[in-house]
Write an enzyme that holds these catalytic residues in place. Sequence first.
Site, PDB file in Angstrom:
ATOM      1  N   GLY A 353       0.823  -1.202   0.000  1.00  0.00           N
ATOM      2  CA  GLY A 353       0.000   0.000   0.000  1.00  0.00           C
ATOM      3  C   GLY A 353       0.856   1.251   0.000  1.00  0.00           C
ATOM      4  O   GLY A 353       2.081   1.193   0.170  1.00  0.00           O
ATOM      5  N   SER A 676      -3.779   2.885 -18.507  1.00  0.00           N
ATOM      6  CA  SER A 676      -5.087   3.336 -18.029  1.00  0.00           C
ATOM      7  C   SER A 676      -5.465   4.720 -18.538  1.00  0.00           C
ATOM      8  O   SER A 676      -6.488   5.259 -18.125  1.00  0.00           O
ATOM      9  CB  SER A 676      -5.106   3.344 -16.487  1.00  0.00           C
ATOM     10  N   LYS A 719      -7.682   5.534  -7.318  1.00  0.00           N
ATOM     11  CA  LYS A 719      -8.007   6.546  -8.334  1.00  0.00           C
ATOM     12  C   LYS A 719      -9.315   7.272  -8.008  1.00  0.00           C
ATOM     13  O   LYS A 719      -9.396   8.510  -8.111  1.00  0.00           O
ATOM     14  CB  LYS A 719      -8.115   5.876  -9.711  1.00  0.00           C
TER      15      LYS A 719
END
Length: 770
Positions: A353, A676, A719
């Site tokens: 993370g 992306s 995101k």
Amino acid sequence: MKNELRRLPLLPLRGMMVFPYMMVHLDAGREQSVAALEQAMLDDKVIMLTAQKDADIEKPGFEDLYSVGTVAEIKHLVKMPGGTVRVLVEGLYRAQIVNCYDDGEFIDVDVHEYEDVTEQSLEMEALVRVVVHEFEQWVKTSRKIPADAIVSVSIISDAGRLADMIAGHLNLKLEERQELLECIDIKTRLERLYGVLKREREILDIEKKVSGRVRKQIEKVQKEYYLREKVKAIHNELGDKDGVQGDIEGYRKRMRAEKYPEDVVKTVNKEITRLERAGNMSQEASVITTYIETLLDMPWNKTTEDNKDIKKAAEVLDKDHYGLEKVKERILEYLAVRQLTSGQNAPIMCLVGPPGVGKTSLASSVARALGRKFVRASLGGVRDEAEIRGHRRTYVGAMPGRILAALKKSGTKNPVFLLDEVDKMAADYKGDPTSALLEVLDPAQNNTFSDHYVELPFDLSQVLWIVTANNLAEIPGPLRDRIEIITLSSYTEQEKLEIAKRYLVPRQHVANGLTSKNLRIGAGVIQRLITDYTREAGVRELERVIGQLCRKVAKKLVEGEVDSVKVTTKNLVDILGKIKYHHTKEKHKPEIGLCIGMAWTQVGGDILPTEVNVFPGKGHLILTGKLGDVMKESAQAALSYIRSRQKKLKLSPKFYEENDIHIHFPEGAVPKDGPSAGITMATAMVSALTGRKVRSDVAMTGEITIRGRVLAIGGLKEKVLAAYREGIKTIILPEDNRRDIEEIPENVREKLEFIPVDHVDKVLENALLK
């Protein structure tokens, strides 16, 4: 054998027998025995001697005696005090009892007397020689009888007498002696005697070997004791009372007091021997001493008992950390399995993370929940394999690797071990430390982990490994295969607010010497700190800002300006200064050629504004903003899609030849790459080519193909949270990522509109204004 019978008094013998030509002293105490001896003295001093089968029988009968015995002549008889008689007898010849008469006073027997008949032959002569030779060897080996016995035997020419003389010298069991006595045939007697001598020789050889081995061990122990005492005396004379010997005694005392594995004891004893030879002033002595102390300090068999109370463990985890439900659930699952099984290998969890989301502190909480010791090794920037496996002892300044060094410090072999920042290790000419971790983290290998310094297998299977990383892609594939990936996502604003209230503010109060009375934080202040002064996935920067606020207040208190300070949303800017971050919704309105994308970074999610300009030219596609190869390919794919939809978009047939298209990503110094941004670039280019504005409240993510299909992406939660922080209201995402919407916190999902799409046409319908 003589034909006539001879009647003689009988003297039963207990536990012994007499051969012919053998002179023996006997003590007789039983009344029948004394009476038989006295009667023999009155007659011709001849008596029959035979052994009892059972020595414990006080008054033996005929069936309790061996039938074959020896006729003996009494040479001397003396009466002893107490009624005992001592007599000297000499065996004359063999005899067999035929009849037995017991008149109550003593026993008379009729006996057949045997005479030895010697056969003169070469075979008999050879048999006599080998028996004499074997007897000579037995005398030399045993040293139990004088060497003169060899001379006395060698001059005997009668084979029968020779056999009886030799048998008399041997210390045999009564049954074996009786068997030899019952051998009437001389040849048979000699053959059996030869076999007995052979067996006795072999027994003596074995005894000699055993006694020699024991003697050497005793001599070695005595010698070592003597030398140690001598060395101790020398040290005392030199004024070094303890010296190396004192250290050695301490090592031996520790080995006796604690239980060490056999190979450790063997190695330490070997090193102690080297240390004794090296001496106190030798440079090698310090190296050996350090190695011995390292071996003795290692927790070979020391463990701590796990806390198996799941409810208590859950309370500890909830108290220390807000959120992180998946990680907490995985720890509790491990505890449940430990209660149902025994000897199971501990799991290897990898917490992945962004920075500041609580990966390191969570490992410490796990140790507290389990009741285990906690150790940590930071692997960021480690390039040398020896940091993991240790240095070989041939090098100067050698030491164990970080793994065993940390276990040695913890004092147990089953701590919670945190390998921090595993994705930031590197490799160079000194080796690949990431590959060295494979043995550490492989459950099939780590029960015999080998450190180059210790050089003895150490069991790491009971360690609870927790690995942390910021970027999963930076962890090599073989290492990822051995760990269980648990992803820690970015915190929402609501989670940050709760964490700040529960943990950060109280901790900074203590760190800066403040109390809740000195510093009062009004409503909405922490929320403003989160939105206006920080932009991060975790809470590390938020804690620094809170610490800065506390220091400002502490300065005012020390200067005596005020006794307490209340911080509100109105005076926050006066205390901390102007805000650092402004929201996109306050800056942007719908524009042509400007589209907002979303990106995943190692520090969490972020928005990615994409600008496109179209101007007359020669059909060049210009890309700026420090883009990677993947994003350049996405831009080419987006242009190919637009050319294929030229009629539907009402574009000039030669638009791609008459114009140059410039795609730019702001913050050009920051590297950008990833699959992306395809639909974002396609939407911005269509907007610039058609003159249609892009909605400013829409953010999008997804890869594009040249046919316009929208492909799935990763990191959706990070995101979406980044877009939410910037005031975005609508999220366009690939249809294949619809299932990932559930991972987004409910309070964020409720305030956003999600539009899953599978084709770029749908993206344009929802993103472009008409």
